[in-house]
Design an enzyme around this catalytic site. Structure first.
Site, PDB file in Angstrom:
ATOM      1  N   GLY A  36      42.073  30.396   9.028  1.00 46.72           N
ATOM      2  CA  GLY A  36      42.832  29.601   8.081  1.00 46.72           C
ATOM      3  C   GLY A  36      44.231  30.254   8.006  1.00 46.72           C
ATOM      4  N   LYS A  40      50.340  32.162  13.341  1.00 48.21           N
ATOM      5  CA  LYS A  40      49.526  31.999  14.376  1.00 48.21           C
ATOM      6  C   LYS A  40      50.730  32.604  15.467  1.00 48.21           C
ATOM      7  CE  LYS A  40      47.006  28.231  12.933  1.00 48.21           C
ATOM      8  NZ  LYS A  40      45.940  29.137  12.355  1.00 48.21           N
ATOM      9  N   HIS A 149      60.704  39.663   6.257  1.00 46.88           N
ATOM     10  CA  HIS A 149      60.139  39.900   4.836  1.00 46.88           C
ATOM     11  C   HIS A 149      59.711  41.347   4.893  1.00 46.88           C
ATOM     12  CE1 HIS A 149      60.563  35.643   3.640  1.00 46.88           C
ATOM     13  NE2 HIS A 149      59.746  35.526   4.505  1.00 46.88           N
ATOM     14  N   ASP A 184      65.873  30.347   8.374  1.00 47.36           N
ATOM     15  CA  ASP A 184      64.267  30.311   8.017  1.00 47.36           C
ATOM     16  C   ASP A 184      64.291  29.595   6.655  1.00 47.36           C
ATOM     17  OD1 ASP A 184      61.718  30.977   6.945  1.00 47.36           O
ATOM     18  OD2 ASP A 184      61.567  32.076   9.020  1.00 47.36           O
ATOM     19  N   HIS A 186      62.634  30.334   4.237  1.00 49.06           N
ATOM     20  CA  HIS A 186      62.502  31.538   3.313  1.00 49.06           C
ATOM     21  C   HIS A 186      63.789  32.547   3.501  1.00 49.06           C
ATOM     22  CE1 HIS A 186      58.352  29.868   4.412  1.00 49.06           C
ATOM     23  NE2 HIS A 186      58.033  30.045   2.897  1.00 49.06           N
ATOM     24  N   ASP A 272      60.293  26.979  10.441  1.00 45.22           N
ATOM     25  CA  ASP A 272      60.005  26.486   9.147  1.00 45.22           C
ATOM     26  C   ASP A 272      60.842  25.808   8.433  1.00 45.22           C
ATOM     27  OD1 ASP A 272      61.308  28.844   8.260  1.00 45.22           O
ATOM     28  OD2 ASP A 272      59.269  29.622   7.362  1.00 45.22           O
ATOM     29  N   ARG A 278      54.224  23.113   7.992  1.00 41.15           N
ATOM     30  CA  ARG A 278      53.031  23.202   7.303  1.00 41.15           C
ATOM     31  C   ARG A 278      53.399  23.708   5.941  1.00 41.15           C
ATOM     32  NH1 ARG A 278      47.776  26.531   9.258  1.00 41.15           N
ATOM     33  NH2 ARG A 278      46.761  26.362   7.350  1.00 41.15           N
TER      34      ARG A 278
END
Length: 447
Positions: A36, A40, A149, A184, A186, A272, A278
């Site tokens: 979950g 990945k 990060h 990104d 983020h 992302d 996602r």
């Protein structure tokens, strides 16, 4: 000396063939954060397989990276933190008391091979930076890197070892000034924090801001002391589309290159920020995402391209493959070739990530005002901050490498491999078939 364009010639010439060094280790896709978890590592293997089956590997210098050593990782990270990571396994109950201290838990779980995975990602970025320093390529790529990060003393946001900071430290041995660009969704907080007091690295981040991880990267976060105004943040809202992104990215980066005049670029290509991600909330198409690389290529200075976020993995593989081709100067057919993960790319099996009809909450007025403020800050900077002249230091571990030549390398686990041995790890053009089976670690077909 770097050649700068004043922007009047538009986009770079896509037909120009760059020498591109590409770093990939077949083990990187074996690691799993847990059931979950959105991160990945398998997406890097999918990207590689698509690159191989498009035939791009024939136009790349393909290298197997060497895992980063403890000594290399502690050039930035604390000894205690790296020691903790080296002991972090699901079976080791003795680490539980330290997990909170080092922010290892739900987002950054302990999984089998955690330390080995982190060392591979960091080693790829370090090896790529060394290639650039030796002027052996125009562009170097490590899609397994870009873990922006991670902090000096803790994990954060699925990132454990900050390969980007380590690579920039390597580039600074040779380059007076390095610009770091983060696309990104983020904020690139770990990299910004590492160089927040320095004028030798300018960090530029285009990211979602406001009730969104990591919660940093406001416009007024500009650096401190000697580093004041060398951190640039462009906070954005949901729905950022291709045209709006291009209209802020290009003038800002033109201004950065004109005023700061770096001699190396590090581009974190977190996927992302693509439409339909996602975890993301931007609306960039594949080509809208790639325009960052397209624009930066025109400055004709070395680029280190890294991965990053990206959680709809079929679109990550599409985009990073497309950007690999763009780095070389190749155009790919729209139809995805048969590959080991072909079913992932249905139902259209096209090399494309289209934008959706998502509303762009970034008004033109907001973007214009933010752009004007960023450009004003740039104009107030001294042109190209001076760096005291100094001899270029030798490779970080040159002494150890020399000592290891006549010794059994099995007794020198923490010594970076010598140049002679490193060159042996360059992949020959005939080592891949057009249906490279990465499940078993990579099939080699001799020509």
């Amino acid at each position: 000396m770097a050649t700068y364009d004043n922007g009047t010639n538009g986009a770079p010439t896509l037909s120009r063939k760059n020498k591109v060094s590409y770093f990939y280790h077949p083990d990187v896709g074996n690691y799993h954060y847990g059931p979950g978890h959105p991160m990945k590592p398998h997406r890097v293997r999918m990207t590689h397989n698509l690159i191989v089956n498009y035939g791009l590997y024939q136009k790349l210098e393909v290298n197997r990276p060497i895992p980063a050593t403890v000594k290399e990782m502690t050039k930035f990270h604390s000894d205690d933190y790296i020691d903790f990571l080296s002991r972090a396994t699901p079976e080791n109950n003795n680490i539980v008391k330290d997990q909170h201290k080092f922010n290892v838990g739900e987002d950054c779980p302990v999984f089998d091979g955690l330390f080995e995975y982190s060392a591979l990602c960091a080693g790829g970025s370090l090896s790529a930076a060394m290639k650039i320093n030796k002027k052996e390529c125009d562009i170097a790529i490590n899609w397994g890197g870009g873990l922006h990060h991670a902090k000096r003393n803790e994990a954060s946001g699925f990132c454990y070892v900050n390969d980007i900071v380590l690579a920039i430290l390597e580039l600074l041995r040779v380059h007076d000034r390095v610009v770091y660009i983060d696309i990104d969704v983020h904020h690139g907080d770990g990299v910004e924090e590492a160089f927040y007091l320095s004028d030798r690295v300018m960090t530029v981040s285009f990211h979602k801001y406001g009730e969104f991880f990591p919660g940093t990267g406001g416009f007024d976060d500009v650096g401190v002391g000697k580093g004041r105004n060398y951190s640039i943040n462009f906070p954005l809202k949901d729905g950022m589309d291709d045209e709006s992104y291009r209209n802020v990215f290009r003038p800002i980066m033109q201004g950065v290159m004109d005023f700061y005049r770096p001699s190396a670029i590090v581009l974190q290509c977190g996927a992302d920020s693509l439409a339909g991600d996602r975890l993301g909330s931007f609306n960039l198409s594949m080509k809208g995402h790639a325009q960052a690389l397209e624009f930066m290529k025109k400055f004709n200075i070395p680029i280190l391209m890294l991965g990053g976020g990206g959680y709809t993995i079929r679109n990550v593989a599409r985009t990073w493959t497309y950007e690999t081709a763009l780095a070389i100067g190749e155009t790919l057919p729209d139809d995805i070739p048969f590959n080991d993960y072909y079913q992932y790319f249905g139902p259209d099996f096209k090399l494309d990530v289209p934008s959706s009809n998502m509303e762009n909450l970034n008004s033109q007025d907001y973007l214009d005002k933010m752009l004007a403020r960023v450009l004003e800050n740039l104009r107030n900077l001294p042109h190209a901050p001076s760096v005291q002249m100094q001899d270029v230091p030798r490779d970080l571990f040159a002494e150890e490498e020399a000592m290891a030549i006549d010794e059994d390398l099995d007794h020198n686990k923490d010594v970076r491999i010598s140049d002679v041995s490193r060159e042996k790890r360059i992949r020959r053009d005939d080592e891949y078939s057009d249906s490279d089976d990465e499940i078993g670690g990579g099939r080699r077909i001799s020509g």
